[in-house]
Design a protein around this motif. Structure first.
Motif, mmCIF file in Angstrom:
data_model
loop_
_atom_site.group_PDB
_atom_site.id
_atom_site.type_symbol
_atom_site.label_atom_id
_atom_site.label_comp_id
_atom_site.label_asym_id
_atom_site.label_seq_id
_atom_site.Cartn_x
_atom_site.Cartn_y
_atom_site.Cartn_z
ATOM 1 N N GLY A 1 1.530 -1.399 -8.071
ATOM 2 C CA GLY A 1 2.113 0.008 -7.879
ATOM 3 C C GLY A 1 2.637 0.047 -6.390
ATOM 4 O O GLY A 1 2.728 1.155 -5.978
ATOM 5 N N ILE A 2 2.768 -0.963 -5.635
ATOM 6 C CA ILE A 2 3.172 -1.054 -4.156
ATOM 7 C C ILE A 2 4.676 -1.189 -4.245
ATOM 8 O O ILE A 2 5.242 -2.207 -4.621
ATOM 9 C CB ILE A 2 2.655 -2.002 -3.419
ATOM 10 N N VAL A 3 5.189 -0.130 -3.468
ATOM 11 C CA VAL A 3 6.881 -0.178 -3.514
ATOM 12 C C VAL A 3 7.222 -0.633 -2.074
ATOM 13 O O VAL A 3 6.759 -0.234 -1.163
ATOM 14 C CB VAL A 3 7.338 1.155 -3.862
ATOM 15 N N TYR A 4 8.118 -1.690 -1.882
ATOM 16 C CA TYR A 4 8.548 -2.219 -0.750
ATOM 17 C C TYR A 4 10.068 -1.729 -0.502
ATOM 18 O O TYR A 4 10.741 -1.852 -1.319
ATOM 19 C CB TYR A 4 8.592 -3.656 -0.978
ATOM 20 N N VAL A 5 10.349 -1.233 0.849
ATOM 21 C CA VAL A 5 11.620 -0.919 1.079
ATOM 22 C C VAL A 5 11.852 -1.703 2.454
ATOM 23 O O VAL A 5 10.849 -1.666 3.372
ATOM 24 C CB VAL A 5 11.902 0.541 1.542
ATOM 25 N N THR B 1 17.024 7.613 -2.708
ATOM 26 C CA THR B 1 16.185 8.816 -3.360
ATOM 27 C C THR B 1 15.993 8.532 -4.783
ATOM 28 O O THR B 1 14.801 8.534 -5.267
ATOM 29 C CB THR B 1 16.607 10.373 -3.191
ATOM 30 N N GLY B 2 17.156 8.296 -5.503
ATOM 31 C CA GLY B 2 16.977 8.160 -7.147
ATOM 32 C C GLY B 2 16.450 6.849 -7.359
ATOM 33 O O GLY B 2 15.596 6.978 -8.264
ATOM 34 N N GLN B 3 16.528 5.932 -6.751
ATOM 35 C CA GLN B 3 15.767 4.438 -6.822
ATOM 36 C C GLN B 3 14.428 4.527 -6.900
ATOM 37 O O GLN B 3 13.534 4.083 -7.339
ATOM 38 C CB GLN B 3 16.438 3.615 -6.456
ATOM 39 N N ASN C 1 8.794 5.689 -9.507
ATOM 40 C CA ASN C 1 7.560 6.542 -9.354
ATOM 41 C C ASN C 1 7.244 6.986 -7.884
ATOM 42 O O ASN C 1 5.881 7.246 -7.682
ATOM 43 C CB ASN C 1 6.321 5.901 -10.060
ATOM 44 N N VAL C 2 8.045 6.982 -6.919
ATOM 45 C CA VAL C 2 7.762 7.603 -5.686
ATOM 46 C C VAL C 2 8.499 8.731 -5.635
ATOM 47 O O VAL C 2 9.695 8.999 -5.768
ATOM 48 C CB VAL C 2 8.315 6.599 -4.589
ATOM 49 N N PRO C 3 7.589 9.784 -5.687
ATOM 50 C CA PRO C 3 8.135 11.208 -5.397
ATOM 51 C C PRO C 3 8.899 11.446 -4.098
ATOM 52 O O PRO C 3 8.000 12.144 -3.308
ATOM 53 C CB PRO C 3 7.000 12.174 -5.592
ATOM 54 N N GLN D 1 6.156 0.072 3.271
ATOM 55 C CA GLN D 1 5.536 0.121 1.827
ATOM 56 C C GLN D 1 4.887 1.288 1.580
ATOM 57 O O GLN D 1 4.158 1.985 2.254
ATOM 58 C CB GLN D 1 4.444 -1.260 1.710
ATOM 59 N N ILE D 2 4.922 1.720 0.425
ATOM 60 C CA ILE D 2 4.333 2.937 -0.429
ATOM 61 C C ILE D 2 3.629 2.622 -1.301
ATOM 62 O O ILE D 2 3.890 1.898 -2.343
ATOM 63 C CB ILE D 2 5.642 3.790 -0.741
ATOM 64 N N ASP D 3 2.300 3.106 -1.722
ATOM 65 C CA ASP D 3 1.376 2.988 -2.515
ATOM 66 C C ASP D 3 1.452 4.131 -3.468
ATOM 67 O O ASP D 3 1.063 5.201 -3.422
ATOM 68 C CB ASP D 3 0.008 2.977 -2.054
ATOM 69 N N THR D 4 2.140 3.898 -4.733
ATOM 70 C CA THR D 4 2.304 4.988 -5.730
ATOM 71 C C THR D 4 1.265 5.531 -6.303
ATOM 72 O O THR D 4 1.212 6.791 -6.798
ATOM 73 C CB THR D 4 3.510 4.452 -6.699
ATOM 74 N N LYS D 5 0.157 4.918 -6.372
ATOM 75 C CA LYS D 5 -1.372 5.389 -7.107
ATOM 76 C C LYS D 5 -1.618 6.528 -6.216
ATOM 77 O O LYS D 5 -2.637 7.192 -6.696
ATOM 78 C CB LYS D 5 -2.113 4.132 -7.033
#
Length: 293
Positions: free
Chosen positions: A73-77, A94-96, A101-103, A147-151
């Motif tokens: 559930g980790i998102v990387y940018v 923003t849409g992607q 699941n990143v608000p 990185q963003i943890d969506t959980k």
């Protein structure tokens, strides 16, 4: 400052009046300006179970951005620098992010402007690890990744991410803050907040042949610049309205005051060469008292 990252300078969003109460919740990083391009984070695409989303750039030459999400559930940018002048596709990003699941909401803020505040209620109890301040990409000093943890998002929270241009340095910057819904859209308004200006070690008027501009009047410095056939621009500054938080930040600039007429009896406290043949002088009506360290 909060310390430094390789190739970065960190600043707290608390420098903005509207976010004084959110000092523990906001982060801002600035870096030399080129063009912001968002691309696949190094190594993220090969993570187990990673999904990749990419969108072509406006020019079509390279991906404008890509984000990845691994099985945890980790998102990387990743943000990379290229040529100046292009506006990042924040709507598409923003849409992607939302699709993974990143608000989130991503905004682009040009130099001299800001989003009208308040936009929403700031979350101060941010879970450790929800998102990480951008860090340098190994082997790529011109890029950084986050990185963003969506959980770890709670219902009704929005990750507010601003890609902006610092009005003092002209560098690209990024600000991150967590808010509770609803979050108002970014309505751009003139930036009337004080921006603390640092005595930067690389700020030298190298085309002035060793001439020391600091402490001299504008008239004296202009005469020297004219002798060399150079152009001049001004950064209008004032004494800091409060006790400087750092020894090298005795002055502030207000973007809304940059068209103020500069008198020849004003003082120059710093000068640098912003581009070949153009000297920027930092001017003030009153010099700060010398500091003893």
């Amino acid at each position: 400052m909060n310390g430094s990252l390789t190739g970065f300078e960190e600043r707290r969003l608390a420098e903005l009046k509207e976010h004084v109460a959110a000092r523990a919740a906001a982060e801002r990083v600035i870096r030399p300006r080129r063009r912001i391009v968002l691309a696949v984070a190094a190594g993220a695409a090969v993570a187990a179970g990673a999904s990749v989303v990419t969108v072509s750039s406006l020019g079509g030459a390279a991906p404008a951005y890509a984000v990845t999400k691994d099985s945890d559930g980790i998102v990387y940018v990743t943000v990379r620098d290229t040529a100046p002048g292009d506006v990042p596709d924040v709507k598409g990003l923003t849409g992607q992010l939302k699709s993974l699941n990143v608000p989130a909401t991503v905004d682009y803020v040009p130099a001299g402007q800001k989003c009208r505040e308040p936009r929403g209620t700031v979350v101060t109890d941010i879970p450790r690890g929800l998102y990480h301040t951008p860090t340098t990409i190994p082997g790529d000093p011109d890029g950084w990744q986050m990185q963003i943890d969506t959980k770890l998002f709670k219902p009704g929270q929005t990750f507010v991410w601003s890609l902006d241009v610092d009005p003092v340095t002209g560098w690209n910057g990024t600000s991150t803050i967590l808010m509770r819904d609803p979050v108002a859209p970014c309505e751009l308004v003139p930036d009337d907040s004080p921006h603390y200006v640092s005595t930067m070690p690389w700020a030298k008027a190298t085309s002035l042949g060793g001439y020391q501009a600091q402490g001299k009047t504008v008239g004296e410095v202009l005469s020297e610049i004219d002798k060399r056939g150079l152009k001049v621009t001004y950064l209008v500054t004032e004494l800091a309205p409060d006790k400087p938080r750092y020894p090298d930040m005795s002055y502030v600039m207000y973007p809304t005051k940059q068209n103020t007429p500069v008198g020849k009896d004003w003082f120059v406290w710093q000068a640098d060469e912003v581009e070949k043949g153009v000297i920027r002088v930092y001017v003030t009506q009153k010099l700060a008292a010398p500091r003893h360290h």
